[in-house]
Design a protein around this motif. Structure first.
Motif, PDB file in Angstrom:
ATOM      1  N   MET C 125      -3.463 -13.262  -0.912  1.00  0.00           N
ATOM      2  CA  MET C 125      -2.969 -12.685  -2.158  1.00  0.00           C
ATOM      3  C   MET C 125      -1.845 -11.686  -1.889  1.00  0.00           C
ATOM      4  O   MET C 125      -0.948 -11.524  -2.707  1.00  0.00           O
ATOM      5  CB  MET C 125      -4.128 -12.035  -2.914  1.00  0.00           C
ATOM      6  CG  MET C 125      -5.144 -13.061  -3.381  1.00  0.00           C
ATOM      7  SD  MET C 125      -6.510 -12.362  -4.329  1.00  0.00           S
ATOM      8  CE  MET C 125      -5.974 -12.682  -5.975  1.00  0.00           C
ATOM      9  N   LEU C 126      -1.869 -11.059  -0.741  1.00  0.00           N
ATOM     10  CA  LEU C 126      -0.761 -10.185  -0.390  1.00  0.00           C
ATOM     11  C   LEU C 126       0.467 -11.004  -0.019  1.00  0.00           C
ATOM     12  O   LEU C 126       1.601 -10.620  -0.335  1.00  0.00           O
ATOM     13  CB  LEU C 126      -1.164  -9.269   0.778  1.00  0.00           C
ATOM     14  CG  LEU C 126      -1.399  -7.816   0.359  1.00  0.00           C
ATOM     15  CD1 LEU C 126      -2.622  -7.725  -0.532  1.00  0.00           C
ATOM     16  CD2 LEU C 126      -1.548  -6.914   1.548  1.00  0.00           C
ATOM     17  N   ARG C 138      -1.219  -0.789  -3.010  1.00  0.00           N
ATOM     18  CA  ARG C 138      -1.037  -1.138  -4.416  1.00  0.00           C
ATOM     19  C   ARG C 138      -1.248  -2.639  -4.610  1.00  0.00           C
ATOM     20  O   ARG C 138      -1.889  -3.081  -5.561  1.00  0.00           O
ATOM     21  CB  ARG C 138       0.381  -0.742  -4.845  1.00  0.00           C
ATOM     22  CG  ARG C 138       0.709  -1.082  -6.273  1.00  0.00           C
ATOM     23  CD  ARG C 138       0.382   0.042  -7.246  1.00  0.00           C
ATOM     24  NE  ARG C 138       0.360  -0.494  -8.608  1.00  0.00           N
ATOM     25  CZ  ARG C 138      -0.747  -0.838  -9.266  1.00  0.00           C
ATOM     26  NH1 ARG C 138      -1.919  -0.680  -8.702  1.00  0.00           N
ATOM     27  NH2 ARG C 138      -0.690  -1.322 -10.482  1.00  0.00           N
ATOM     28  N   LYS C 139      -0.719  -3.419  -3.687  1.00  0.00           N
ATOM     29  CA  LYS C 139      -0.859  -4.877  -3.799  1.00  0.00           C
ATOM     30  C   LYS C 139      -2.314  -5.279  -3.702  1.00  0.00           C
ATOM     31  O   LYS C 139      -2.771  -6.208  -4.372  1.00  0.00           O
ATOM     32  CB  LYS C 139      -0.051  -5.572  -2.695  1.00  0.00           C
ATOM     33  CG  LYS C 139       1.451  -5.443  -2.867  1.00  0.00           C
ATOM     34  CD  LYS C 139       2.195  -6.208  -1.783  1.00  0.00           C
ATOM     35  CE  LYS C 139       3.690  -5.955  -1.879  1.00  0.00           C
ATOM     36  NZ  LYS C 139       4.421  -6.608  -0.778  1.00  0.00           N
ATOM     37  N   ARG C 140      -3.066  -4.601  -2.838  1.00  0.00           N
ATOM     38  CA  ARG C 140      -4.493  -4.898  -2.732  1.00  0.00           C
ATOM     39  C   ARG C 140      -5.190  -4.580  -4.032  1.00  0.00           C
ATOM     40  O   ARG C 140      -6.088  -5.302  -4.480  1.00  0.00           O
ATOM     41  CB  ARG C 140      -5.127  -4.096  -1.594  1.00  0.00           C
ATOM     42  CG  ARG C 140      -4.612  -4.438  -0.231  1.00  0.00           C
ATOM     43  CD  ARG C 140      -5.330  -3.613   0.818  1.00  0.00           C
ATOM     44  NE  ARG C 140      -6.670  -4.130   1.045  1.00  0.00           N
ATOM     45  CZ  ARG C 140      -6.942  -5.173   1.808  1.00  0.00           C
ATOM     46  NH1 ARG C 140      -5.969  -5.788   2.432  1.00  0.00           N
ATOM     47  NH2 ARG C 140      -8.172  -5.593   1.969  1.00  0.00           N
ATOM     48  N   ALA C 141      -4.798  -3.479  -4.647  1.00  0.00           N
ATOM     49  CA  ALA C 141      -5.414  -3.107  -5.923  1.00  0.00           C
ATOM     50  C   ALA C 141      -5.135  -4.175  -6.967  1.00  0.00           C
ATOM     51  O   ALA C 141      -6.021  -4.557  -7.746  1.00  0.00           O
ATOM     52  CB  ALA C 141      -4.878  -1.751  -6.372  1.00  0.00           C
ATOM     53  N   ILE C 142      -3.891  -4.646  -6.982  1.00  0.00           N
ATOM     54  CA  ILE C 142      -3.543  -5.714  -7.929  1.00  0.00           C
ATOM     55  C   ILE C 142      -4.379  -6.952  -7.661  1.00  0.00           C
ATOM     56  O   ILE C 142      -4.885  -7.619  -8.571  1.00  0.00           O
ATOM     57  CB  ILE C 142      -2.035  -6.053  -7.824  1.00  0.00           C
ATOM     58  CG1 ILE C 142      -1.204  -4.856  -8.268  1.00  0.00           C
ATOM     59  CG2 ILE C 142      -1.708  -7.280  -8.635  1.00  0.00           C
ATOM     60  CD1 ILE C 142       0.284  -5.066  -8.143  1.00  0.00           C
ATOM     61  N   ALA C 143      -4.539  -7.276  -6.374  1.00  0.00           N
ATOM     62  CA  ALA C 143      -5.329  -8.448  -6.011  1.00  0.00           C
ATOM     63  C   ALA C 143      -6.775  -8.289  -6.469  1.00  0.00           C
ATOM     64  O   ALA C 143      -7.360  -9.204  -7.071  1.00  0.00           O
ATOM     65  CB  ALA C 143      -5.251  -8.681  -4.506  1.00  0.00           C
ATOM     66  N   PRO C 153     -17.501 -10.978  -8.897  1.00  0.00           N
ATOM     67  CA  PRO C 153     -18.207  -9.704  -8.706  1.00  0.00           C
ATOM     68  C   PRO C 153     -17.783  -9.041  -7.400  1.00  0.00           C
ATOM     69  O   PRO C 153     -17.437  -9.710  -6.442  1.00  0.00           O
ATOM     70  CB  PRO C 153     -19.682 -10.135  -8.631  1.00  0.00           C
ATOM     71  CG  PRO C 153     -19.642 -11.553  -8.195  1.00  0.00           C
ATOM     72  CD  PRO C 153     -18.354 -12.139  -8.671  1.00  0.00           C
ATOM     73  N   ASP C 154     -17.819  -7.703  -7.400  1.00  0.00           N
ATOM     74  CA  ASP C 154     -17.562  -6.950  -6.168  1.00  0.00           C
ATOM     75  C   ASP C 154     -16.205  -7.326  -5.569  1.00  0.00           C
ATOM     76  O   ASP C 154     -16.099  -7.689  -4.399  1.00  0.00           O
ATOM     77  CB  ASP C 154     -18.687  -7.266  -5.168  1.00  0.00           C
ATOM     78  CG  ASP C 154     -18.842  -6.150  -4.155  1.00  0.00           C
ATOM     79  OD1 ASP C 154     -19.649  -6.317  -3.232  1.00  0.00           O
ATOM     80  OD2 ASP C 154     -18.142  -5.124  -4.289  1.00  0.00           O
ATOM     81  N   ALA C 155     -15.188  -7.224  -6.390  1.00  0.00           N
ATOM     82  CA  ALA C 155     -13.896  -7.802  -6.032  1.00  0.00           C
ATOM     83  C   ALA C 155     -13.308  -7.246  -4.744  1.00  0.00           C
ATOM     84  O   ALA C 155     -12.779  -7.985  -3.915  1.00  0.00           O
ATOM     85  CB  ALA C 155     -12.921  -7.624  -7.182  1.00  0.00           C
ATOM     86  N   GLU C 156     -13.364  -5.945  -4.537  1.00  0.00           N
ATOM     87  CA  GLU C 156     -12.710  -5.366  -3.348  1.00  0.00           C
ATOM     88  C   GLU C 156     -13.263  -5.957  -2.059  1.00  0.00           C
ATOM     89  O   GLU C 156     -12.534  -6.215  -1.114  1.00  0.00           O
ATOM     90  CB  GLU C 156     -12.887  -3.837  -3.314  1.00  0.00           C
ATOM     91  CG  GLU C 156     -11.875  -3.051  -4.125  1.00  0.00           C
ATOM     92  CD  GLU C 156     -12.336  -2.859  -5.555  1.00  0.00           C
ATOM     93  OE1 GLU C 156     -11.564  -2.332  -6.358  1.00  0.00           O
ATOM     94  OE2 GLU C 156     -13.475  -3.274  -5.854  1.00  0.00           O
ATOM     95  N   LEU C 180      -2.238 -15.698 -11.218  1.00  0.00           N
ATOM     96  CA  LEU C 180      -1.955 -14.710 -12.257  1.00  0.00           C
ATOM     97  C   LEU C 180      -1.478 -13.380 -11.699  1.00  0.00           C
ATOM     98  O   LEU C 180      -1.140 -12.470 -12.458  1.00  0.00           O
ATOM     99  CB  LEU C 180      -3.218 -14.462 -13.087  1.00  0.00           C
ATOM    100  CG  LEU C 180      -3.738 -15.682 -13.848  1.00  0.00           C
ATOM    101  CD1 LEU C 180      -5.059 -15.347 -14.520  1.00  0.00           C
ATOM    102  CD2 LEU C 180      -2.725 -16.109 -14.890  1.00  0.00           C
ATOM    103  N   LEU C 181      -1.408 -13.277 -10.391  1.00  0.00           N
ATOM    104  CA  LEU C 181      -1.077 -12.007  -9.735  1.00  0.00           C
ATOM    105  C   LEU C 181       0.196 -11.385 -10.273  1.00  0.00           C
ATOM    106  O   LEU C 181       0.290 -10.180 -10.442  1.00  0.00           O
ATOM    107  CB  LEU C 181      -0.911 -12.212  -8.227  1.00  0.00           C
ATOM    108  CG  LEU C 181      -2.188 -12.170  -7.392  1.00  0.00           C
ATOM    109  CD1 LEU C 181      -1.844 -12.493  -5.954  1.00  0.00           C
ATOM    110  CD2 LEU C 181      -2.808 -10.792  -7.477  1.00  0.00           C
ATOM    111  N   GLN C 182       1.217 -12.208 -10.468  1.00  0.00           N
ATOM    112  CA  GLN C 182       2.499 -11.625 -10.843  1.00  0.00           C
ATOM    113  C   GLN C 182       2.840 -11.920 -12.291  1.00  0.00           C
ATOM    114  O   GLN C 182       4.012 -11.967 -12.667  1.00  0.00           O
ATOM    115  CB  GLN C 182       3.577 -12.145  -9.877  1.00  0.00           C
ATOM    116  CG  GLN C 182       3.129 -11.814  -8.454  1.00  0.00           C
ATOM    117  CD  GLN C 182       4.180 -12.091  -7.419  1.00  0.00           C
ATOM    118  OE1 GLN C 182       5.074 -11.279  -7.222  1.00  0.00           O
ATOM    119  NE2 GLN C 182       4.081 -13.222  -6.772  1.00  0.00           N
ATOM    120  N   LYS C 183       1.821 -12.121 -13.071  1.00  0.00           N
ATOM    121  CA  LYS C 183       1.955 -12.261 -14.514  1.00  0.00           C
ATOM    122  C   LYS C 183       3.003 -13.293 -14.914  1.00  0.00           C
ATOM    123  O   LYS C 183       4.049 -12.964 -15.460  1.00  0.00           O
ATOM    124  CB  LYS C 183       2.286 -10.907 -15.149  1.00  0.00           C
ATOM    125  CG  LYS C 183       1.300  -9.821 -14.717  1.00  0.00           C
ATOM    126  CD  LYS C 183       1.149  -8.781 -15.794  1.00  0.00           C
ATOM    127  CE  LYS C 183       0.288  -7.597 -15.354  1.00  0.00           C
ATOM    128  NZ  LYS C 183      -0.967  -7.984 -14.672  1.00  0.00           N
TER     129      LYS C 183
END
Lengths: 314, 294, 337
Positions: C125-126, C138-143, C153-156, C180-183
């Motif tokens: 995803m990065l 930030r990219k991880r947060a978006i992911a 569930p438990d996405a992180e 959907l990562l980059q809308k």
């Protein structure tokens, strides 16, 4: 994970054992007096009588086999009757040179062969691909000792650029490096071709797979795709094939060391064989067996390290 | 009517030569390979008639002469004409190569059948032994045997046979196992066909083709092994003009007479390249799915 | 690059994607196979458009053509694909790459093989966000957020795991999250549920329905499953042997199908069987060769109500209502004449 490790090493040990048994059997099957064979032609009757006593050559076969294996496992590879030194010492003196030669030879072959294989897969059927292909088949089939001799003829004798004999002065890295150039080229030349062929085949397969298509659909740069989405996977069967072919590498090392008069297990075996010095030959052979028996588990571990799917099954 | 082992074997069995020729003719490298192989084979067969000089004739005054019109490849340290020795060497290559591979084929075939048809423990044992030999560095195996038995033609041939047999045995065993358990064979066994008959009529015809192809691809390595062992002093003893011998003698006098090693190496390169190119071309007959990697 | 910048700008337009008269063929030893012929499809902003067709109808080819992912032997002989004021067919590879994953995303059919097996979900995803100039954190947060959006569930924690540690349905969710990562403005879903069992399929369809309100983009939903299309889509395009033979709002298509093929297709749905019968209804015959495309209507050979002119005259697309049309002579004012 532990069980996997035990399994792989267990297999290696099994191969070693089988080789030892075969060696032992060969020794017993040879017509003639075992003592003479083991001590070599230089032995005197007293020495022969003593060794017969020591090694229990008149004991029943299973006992002999047991002691034979038992000694080896304890690191006692016998004694060289010519120099009166333990064979294991002689082997340990020579082993590092062989390992360095193999590492350097295979190293530069990989540095050249893997990118060539990748490039051939990406640009297939171009001139470079076809040219590399022909060159690969050519270099794989030409015997390494012929390559070695021709290299010497060109670079040492005609041009005088590189030294021929030995491994160089101890402690002088530059000199040792210069002495490594031709031997490692002679060793690695066939492997460049071999590696590029199997990498090419592997890459062609992986590049056609769905996850590469997905990566492209997300617009990832081609270089990234090649590195992280294709090569990372294509390299796995390459590692396995390399381990299987390690026997060929050791064979080539024998020639290279003999021709360049480099110290090493190969030269050790050749010189000892020429003198019918069986204990040293045996020691060298068993070391070689151990080396290539280890190649399989090492490659398996390497693959487990690189492939998370394998890690999960452990 | 024998059970088809694979679709690839059918073309070999049925009018194979025509297909072989067409395959090779369309492939420039295969054609080159075939030419080189024919060159070597013809040299070997007609060696005694085409050598300009007696390969064994020593003539000390004529020693170390560089290549000339009289001696195309020069002379060695004993004044022998190298070109003649090289031609004579091709005979050795052919005879040793073909006979050892033939022997290995027969033994491998037999052992493979035994492993496939015999009890499980025998199969496991044989496979363990074969796998150990198969992955053993061949030269080192050769050196060991030579140490034990001394260098001679017989030793060399023994080494080659030992080294080559496992591959053929494996192939035969796999074929035997798969054919033995095929439904067709189960059916005729129920009708009373003996194992011998099954082997003769169903297994052998299917195995011969692939075996021959693999064997032909082994020729370069057998040639290299013989030359290598002889070069190290542990193969065919002098004065036989094996190419390995020529290389060995040439190497020791490489500064005074560099042409000797050149002469010894070229026929080796021609032979190995020729058989390899030819074998690559033929390999597609074994597995047409494999597009040539070259 | 100026064009790249222009291509990544978002412009308002009534349609997010406008495919016009698209012709795609594949080069083969036997001759060019014309897999798409004069295909025109519009995707309005914020809509879910379904493409329905049997295997070999050209649906996947259509999807791949949009993003320029066709194999080397494909020829796009004519047509245009309008997106954001540009014709996608005329863009260079670099320009297309700028679009892929950012403004147009794609989800593929087989989740078991669509993800990189040796890279963690988070790493992939990065990778996709490589163009964004944000920090990795930030990219991880978006992911992680994207994974939450698809109901993981438990996405992180899941970011560190590898694809093979997930089930097929979960992997497809991950694939959707990635897309959907980059809308993107357009999500192309190429048979996203075909490889999943019925329960997972229902979940994915439910997910897509929920997402459409969240992401404010359009979805091109490709399937051979009529039921899924009926559930999810606003409008439907029916593809047969490379031609659009009917398109319209989903309600119209299913309640009042115009084209004989559509009617036959609907009749084949086992759920519609009203009277007990021994054998399932099928459409007799086979799809015609696409190398020698027959003249006339492409469905004529299998059509139960074919007229003589159907064998020789290729029917135009005839509008029954502003949004519903079909390619059939039976609809023309002259009718059977």
């Amino acid at each position: 994970m532990l069980i996997y490790a035990i399994q792989r090493i267990g297999l290696a040990i099994l191969i070693c054992l089988t080789s030892m048994v075969m060696l032992f059997t060969a020794l017993k099957l040879i017509p003639g007096d075992p003592a003479t064979i083991m001590l070599g032609s230089r032995a005197s009757p007293e020495m022969k009588a003593r060794i017969t006593e020591e090694l229990g050559l008149n004991d029943p076969i299973p006992v002999q086999l047991g002691t034979f294996i038992g000694r080896i496992v304890q690191g006692d590879l016998g004694t060289d009757m010519w120099s009166r030194r333990p064979v294991s010492w002689i082997v340990m003196e020579n082993l590092p040179y062989t390992l360095i030669l193999i590492a350097v030879g295979l190293g530069w072959a990989a540095l050249l062969g893997i990118p060539l294989g990748c490039y051939s897969a990406i640009r297939r059927n171009t001139f470079i691909d076809k040219f590399t292909g022909v060159l690969s088949v050519g270099t794989i089939s030409i015997p390494s000792f012929v390559v070695a001799i021709y290299l010497i003829l060109l670079f040492a004798i005609e041009l005088g650029w590189l030294p021929v004999i030995g491994a160089g002065e101890k402690g002088d890295w530059g000199d040792q490096a210069r002495h490594l150039v031709m031997p490692s080229i002679a060793l690695g030349l066939g492997w460049v071709g071999y590696l590029s062929r199997i990498v090419r085949a592997s890459m062609l397969e992986v590049m056609g797979e769905n996850h590469v298509r997905t990566a492209r659909a997300f617009g990832l740069p081609e270089l990234k795709i090649i590195r992280s989405y294709a090569l990372r996977i294509a390299i796995l069967p390459t590692i396995t094939l390399l381990a299987v072919a390690i026997g060929g590498l050791l064979s080539s090392a024998v020639f290279v060391e003999a021709i360049f008069a480099r110290p090493g297990i190969g030269k050790l075996i050749v010189d000892a064989a020429n003198m019918r010095n069986f204990p040293v030959v045996q020691g060298g052979v068993l070391t070689t067996v151990a080396l290539f028996a280890l190649a399989m588990p090492i490659s398996d571990f390497l693959i487990a390290w690189l492939d998370p799917r394998v890690r999960s099954t452990l | 009517m024998s059970v088809p082992l694979s679709d690839a074997v059918k073309p070999i069995a049925a009018g194979g030569l025509a297909l072989l020729w067409r395959r090779i003719a369309g492939d420039p490298l295969g054609l080159l390979g075939l030419t080189l192989v024919l060159l070597v084979v013809l040299c070997g067969i007609f060696a005694p008639y085409i050598v300009p000089f007696d390969p064994f004739k020593i003539s000390v005054p004529a020693k170390f002469q560089p290549p000339s019109l009289e001696h195309w490849m020069g002379t060695d340290n004993l004044g022998r004409d190298i070109f003649s020795r090289v031609i004579a060497g091709s005979r050795i290559v052919l005879s040793v190569g073909i006979s050892t591979i033939a022997m290995a084929l027969v033994i491998g075939l037999f052992l493979g059948l035994v492993a496939g048809y015999g009890p499980r423990w025998l199969d496991n044992l044989l496979m363990l032994v074969f796998d150990s030999i198969y992955s053993f560095p061949t030269v080192i195996l050769g050196l060991t045997v030579a140490t034990l038995l001394g260098a001679s033609v017989a030793t060399l041939m023994l080494v080659v046979v030992v080294v080559q047999t496992p591959a053929y045995a494996r192939l035969t065993r796999t074929a035997t196992l798969s054919i033995k358990t095929s439904e067709y064979v189960m059916a005729i066994r129920a009708l009373g066909a003996s194992p011998l008959r099954i082997i003769a009529v169903h297994i052998l015809p299917n195995v011969i083709g692939p075996l021959l192809i693999i064997a032909s691809m082994d020729i370069p390595s057998v040639v290299a092994l013989e030359a290598g062992l002889t070069f190290l002093g542990l193969g065919i003893p002098p004065p036989a003009p094996s190419w390995g011998r020529i290389l060995q003698e040439g190497y020791s006098t490489i500064r005074e007479a560099p042409w000797i090693v050149v002469a010894g190496g070229i026929p080796l390169i021609i032979t190995t390249l020729g058989f390899t190119f030819l074998g690559e071309s033929l390999r597609d007959l074994l597995d047409p799915r494999l597009r040539r990697v070259v | 690059m100026a064009v790249t910048a222009a291509v990544t700008r978002r412009e308002p337009a009534s349609h997010v994607l406008a495919i016009r008269d698209l012709n795609v063929a594949f080069r083969t030893d036997a001759g060019p196979v014309r897999v798409l012929r004069d295909v025109s499809v519009d995707i309005p902003r914020g809509a879910i458009v379904g493409i329905v067709g049997e295997s070999g109808s050209g649906k996947s080819t259509l999807a791949l053509t949009i993003l320029g992912l066709l194999p080397g032997n494909a020829i796009v002989s004519s047509g245009s694909i309008g997106f954001g004021g540009h014709d996608l067919l005329g863009l260079s590879l670099a320009e297309l790459q700028a679009l892929r994953g950012t403004r147009i995303s794609m989800v593929f059919q087989d989740p078991m093989t669509s993800l990189n097996p040796v890279r963690s979900v988070g790493a992939q995803m990065l990778d996709i966000q490589y163009r964004a100039e944000q920090s990795n954190a930030r990219k991880r947060a978006i992911a992680a957020n994207a994974l939450k959006m698809v109901g993981m569930p438990d996405a992180e924690r899941q970011l560190a795991r590898y694809p093979h540690e997930f089930s097929g349905g979960m992997r497809q969710r991950i694939a959707i999250a990635m897309s959907l990562l980059q809308k993107p403005e357009l999500l192309i879903a190429d048979e996203p549920t075909t490889a999943l069992d019925v329960t997972m399929e229902a979940q994915i369809l439910h997910l897509l329905r929920e997402l459409r309100t969240e992401i404010n983009g359009s979805i091109l939903f490709i399937s051979h499953n009529l039921g899924a299309v009926a559930e999810l889509c606003d409008s439907v395009v029916v593809l047969y042997a490379g031609e659009v033979i009917e398109q319209g709002p989903v309600g119209d298509i299913f309640a009042r199908p115009l084209h004989p093929y559509t009617k036959a297709l609907l009749e084949c749905d086992p759920a519609r069987i009203a009277v007990a019968t021994r054998s399932l209804p099928t459409i007799k015959g086979d799809v015609p060769s696409l190398i020698d495309v027959p003249g006339g209507c492409i469905f004529a050979s299998r059509c139960p109500v074919a007229l003589p002119r159907c064998g020789s005259e290729h029917p135009e697309s005839i509008q029954r209502s502003p949004s519903h049309s079909a390619r059939c002579h039976l609809l023309s004012p002259s009718g059977g004449r």
